[in-house]
Design a protein around this motif. Structure first.
Motif, PDB file in Angstrom:
ATOM      1  N   LEU A  83       9.436 -17.430  -4.805  1.00  0.00           N
ATOM      2  CA  LEU A  83       9.337 -16.017  -5.151  1.00  0.00           C
ATOM      3  C   LEU A  83       7.903 -15.582  -4.880  1.00  0.00           C
ATOM      4  N   VAL A  84       7.704 -14.814  -3.818  1.00  0.00           N
ATOM      5  CA  VAL A  84       6.372 -14.427  -3.367  1.00  0.00           C
ATOM      6  C   VAL A  84       5.767 -13.354  -4.266  1.00  0.00           C
ATOM      7  N   ALA A  85       6.552 -12.357  -4.589  1.00  0.00           N
ATOM      8  CA  ALA A  85       6.029 -11.230  -5.368  1.00  0.00           C
ATOM      9  C   ALA A  85       7.180 -10.437  -5.959  1.00  0.00           C
ATOM     10  N   GLU A  86       6.805  -9.543  -6.848  1.00  0.00           N
ATOM     11  CA  GLU A  86       7.762  -8.634  -7.485  1.00  0.00           C
ATOM     12  C   GLU A  86       7.073  -7.275  -7.586  1.00  0.00           C
ATOM     13  N   HIS A  87       7.835  -6.206  -7.369  1.00  0.00           N
ATOM     14  CA  HIS A  87       7.232  -4.876  -7.373  1.00  0.00           C
ATOM     15  C   HIS A  87       8.052  -3.900  -8.209  1.00  0.00           C
ATOM     16  N   LEU A  88       7.409  -2.825  -8.610  1.00  0.00           N
ATOM     17  CA  LEU A  88       8.056  -1.776  -9.393  1.00  0.00           C
ATOM     18  C   LEU A  88       8.746  -0.779  -8.465  1.00  0.00           C
ATOM     19  N   TYR A  89      10.046  -0.590  -8.698  1.00  0.00           N
ATOM     20  CA  TYR A  89      10.829   0.410  -7.963  1.00  0.00           C
ATOM     21  C   TYR A  89      11.242   1.484  -8.966  1.00  0.00           C
ATOM     22  N   LEU A  90      10.838   2.724  -8.724  1.00  0.00           N
ATOM     23  CA  LEU A  90      11.168   3.831  -9.625  1.00  0.00           C
ATOM     24  C   LEU A  90      12.442   4.521  -9.135  1.00  0.00           C
ATOM     25  N   LEU A  91      13.487   4.415  -9.933  1.00  0.00           N
ATOM     26  CA  LEU A  91      14.771   5.038  -9.590  1.00  0.00           C
ATOM     27  C   LEU A  91      14.677   6.543  -9.798  1.00  0.00           C
ATOM     28  N   ASP A  92      15.217   7.301  -8.862  1.00  0.00           N
ATOM     29  CA  ASP A  92      15.196   8.751  -8.983  1.00  0.00           C
ATOM     30  C   ASP A  92      15.957   9.177 -10.241  1.00  0.00           C
ATOM     31  N   THR A  93      15.445  10.154 -10.958  1.00  0.00           N
ATOM     32  CA  THR A  93      16.138  10.642 -12.154  1.00  0.00           C
ATOM     33  C   THR A  93      17.410  11.385 -11.750  1.00  0.00           C
ATOM     34  N   ALA A  94      18.394  11.384 -12.655  1.00  0.00           N
ATOM     35  CA  ALA A  94      19.691  11.987 -12.368  1.00  0.00           C
ATOM     36  C   ALA A  94      19.975  13.123 -13.342  1.00  0.00           C
ATOM     37  N   PRO A  95      20.839  14.089 -12.953  1.00  0.00           N
ATOM     38  CA  PRO A  95      21.218  15.177 -13.859  1.00  0.00           C
ATOM     39  C   PRO A  95      21.906  14.638 -15.119  1.00  0.00           C
ATOM     40  N   VAL A  96      21.946  15.447 -16.155  1.00  0.00           N
ATOM     41  CA  VAL A  96      22.485  14.995 -17.446  1.00  0.00           C
ATOM     42  C   VAL A  96      23.969  14.650 -17.363  1.00  0.00           C
ATOM     43  N   GLU A  97      24.706  15.238 -16.410  1.00  0.00           N
ATOM     44  CA  GLU A  97      26.139  14.966 -16.329  1.00  0.00           C
ATOM     45  C   GLU A  97      26.462  13.613 -15.681  1.00  0.00           C
ATOM     46  N   VAL A  98      25.432  12.923 -15.180  1.00  0.00           N
ATOM     47  CA  VAL A  98      25.644  11.626 -14.534  1.00  0.00           C
ATOM     48  C   VAL A  98      25.820  10.535 -15.573  1.00  0.00           C
ATOM     49  N   ILE A  99      26.854   9.711 -15.394  1.00  0.00           N
ATOM     50  CA  ILE A  99      27.140   8.598 -16.300  1.00  0.00           C
ATOM     51  C   ILE A  99      26.466   7.331 -15.813  1.00  0.00           C
ATOM     52  N   SER A 100      26.521   7.102 -14.500  1.00  0.00           N
ATOM     53  CA  SER A 100      25.976   5.875 -13.916  1.00  0.00           C
ATOM     54  C   SER A 100      25.020   6.220 -12.785  1.00  0.00           C
ATOM     55  N   ASN A 101      23.856   5.570 -12.770  1.00  0.00           N
ATOM     56  CA  ASN A 101      22.845   5.818 -11.744  1.00  0.00           C
ATOM     57  C   ASN A 101      22.143   4.502 -11.445  1.00  0.00           C
ATOM     58  N   GLY A 102      22.149   4.073 -10.177  1.00  0.00           N
ATOM     59  CA  GLY A 102      21.538   2.785  -9.896  1.00  0.00           C
ATOM     60  C   GLY A 102      21.228   2.553  -8.432  1.00  0.00           C
ATOM     61  N   LEU A 103      20.426   1.530  -8.181  1.00  0.00           N
ATOM     62  CA  LEU A 103      20.111   1.078  -6.824  1.00  0.00           C
ATOM     63  C   LEU A 103      21.200   0.105  -6.391  1.00  0.00           C
ATOM     64  N   THR A 104      21.922   0.442  -5.341  1.00  0.00           N
ATOM     65  CA  THR A 104      23.099  -0.349  -4.976  1.00  0.00           C
ATOM     66  C   THR A 104      23.004  -1.064  -3.627  1.00  0.00           C
ATOM     67  N   GLU A 105      22.009  -0.739  -2.801  1.00  0.00           N
ATOM     68  CA  GLU A 105      21.917  -1.412  -1.507  1.00  0.00           C
ATOM     69  C   GLU A 105      20.501  -1.350  -0.961  1.00  0.00           C
ATOM     70  N   LEU A 106      20.133  -2.392  -0.211  1.00  0.00           N
ATOM     71  CA  LEU A 106      18.860  -2.479   0.497  1.00  0.00           C
ATOM     72  C   LEU A 106      19.122  -2.953   1.916  1.00  0.00           C
ATOM     73  N   VAL A 107      18.345  -2.443   2.866  1.00  0.00           N
ATOM     74  CA  VAL A 107      18.398  -2.910   4.256  1.00  0.00           C
ATOM     75  C   VAL A 107      16.972  -3.090   4.743  1.00  0.00           C
ATOM     76  N   ALA A 108      16.615  -4.309   5.158  1.00  0.00           N
ATOM     77  CA  ALA A 108      15.292  -4.562   5.719  1.00  0.00           C
ATOM     78  C   ALA A 108      15.255  -4.035   7.153  1.00  0.00           C
ATOM     79  N   LEU A 109      14.270  -3.212   7.467  1.00  0.00           N
ATOM     80  CA  LEU A 109      14.121  -2.666   8.816  1.00  0.00           C
ATOM     81  C   LEU A 109      13.316  -3.621   9.685  1.00  0.00           C
ATOM     82  N   ASP A 110      13.353  -3.381  10.996  1.00  0.00           N
ATOM     83  CA  ASP A 110      12.632  -4.250  11.933  1.00  0.00           C
ATOM     84  C   ASP A 110      11.129  -4.227  11.672  1.00  0.00           C
TER      85      ASP A 110
END
Length: 239
Positions: free
Chosen positions: A159-186
């Motif tokens: 494990l080389v490192a760990e970083h802080l990822y700030l999830l975008d805030t969601a409207p009050v009517e949202v029940i579930s909000n999360g980071l669901t996918e990552l793609v490493a670019l070239d």
């Protein structure tokens, strides 16, 4: 698989034929019992294997995991080390570790090496905050942890490192909000991330271009509820 475009130019799957199914197996070659793992993110490696993250099941006491599997047999080959701060601890009275069904849903492998045995990188992140990082203020972004692993054919995964990822805030009517996918670019250090919401008004999704740049290594910070004035998060640009 056949794709078809309708009169509204929407592309849909017309039919799909499965040619082969490979079951995941543990190190002893036994198939996993139903409900014993929760496979989510996956990434093909340069050494012709597949890495799969599991969110685990906190209710059943099953911890999250990231493992490498043989593409042909489905048998587990390797476990990546998961820091203690991500684990709920069956006998611990501390409020720490992953939230139920909000662990390692996203995973990506950087395949930029030229040879099969070249070192490569694997990246994953929690779908939402760890319990010890969770904030009760809904107006503030959830504080996620982004993990960076290095793998090669000689030593153990690191494990080389760990970083802080700030999830975008969601409207009050949202029940579930999360980071669901990552793609490493070239371009090294650059990624696409997918944030997904679900609520009373339906589902939503946002794609960001993300860069590690000079983001602070947070691996020595036990709780992200502390003062983070000197912590630089990952940089996100919305698309």
């Amino acid at each position: 698989m056949n794709l078809k475009q309708n009169e509204n130019k929407a592309i849909k799957i017309e039919n799909l034929t499965f040619e082969k199914v490979t079951s995941l197996r543990d190190r002893e070659g036994k198939e996993y019992p139903p409900g014993s793992i929760d496979p989510e993110g996956l990434g093909l490696s340069p050494r012709d294997t597949i890495f799969i993250s599991s969110e685990g099941d906190t209710v059943k006491g099953i911890e999250p995991s990231i493992a490498e599997f043989d593409l042909t047999t489905g048998q587990k080959k390797l476990d990546l080390p998961i820091p203690q701060r991500y684990l709920t601890g069956k006998d611990s009275e501390e409020d720490r570790g992953i939230q139920e069904n909000l662990a390692f849903e996203a995973l990506t492998v950087n395949r930029n090496g030229l040879l099969k045995d070249d070192p490569f990188r694997l990246f994953t992140a929690t779908e939402s905050s760890l319990l010890q990082d969770k904030t009760q203020d809904l107006d503030l972004p959830a504080k996620l942890r982004f993990l960076h692993y290095s793998l090669d054919s000689v030593g153990s995964p690191l494990l080389v490192a760990e970083h802080l990822y700030l999830l975008d805030t969601a409207p009050v009517e949202v029940i579930s909000n999360g980071l669901t996918e990552l793609v490493a670019l070239d371009k090294e250090g650059y990624f696409l991330s997918l944030e997904r919401t679900f609520g009373f008004t339906g589902a939503g999704a946002k794609i960001y271009q993300m860069v590690i740049a000079n983001a602070t290594d947070t691996s020595n910070i036990e709780s992200l509820q502390s003062n983070l004035d000197r912590v630089l998060p990952l940089k996100n640009n919305y698309y």
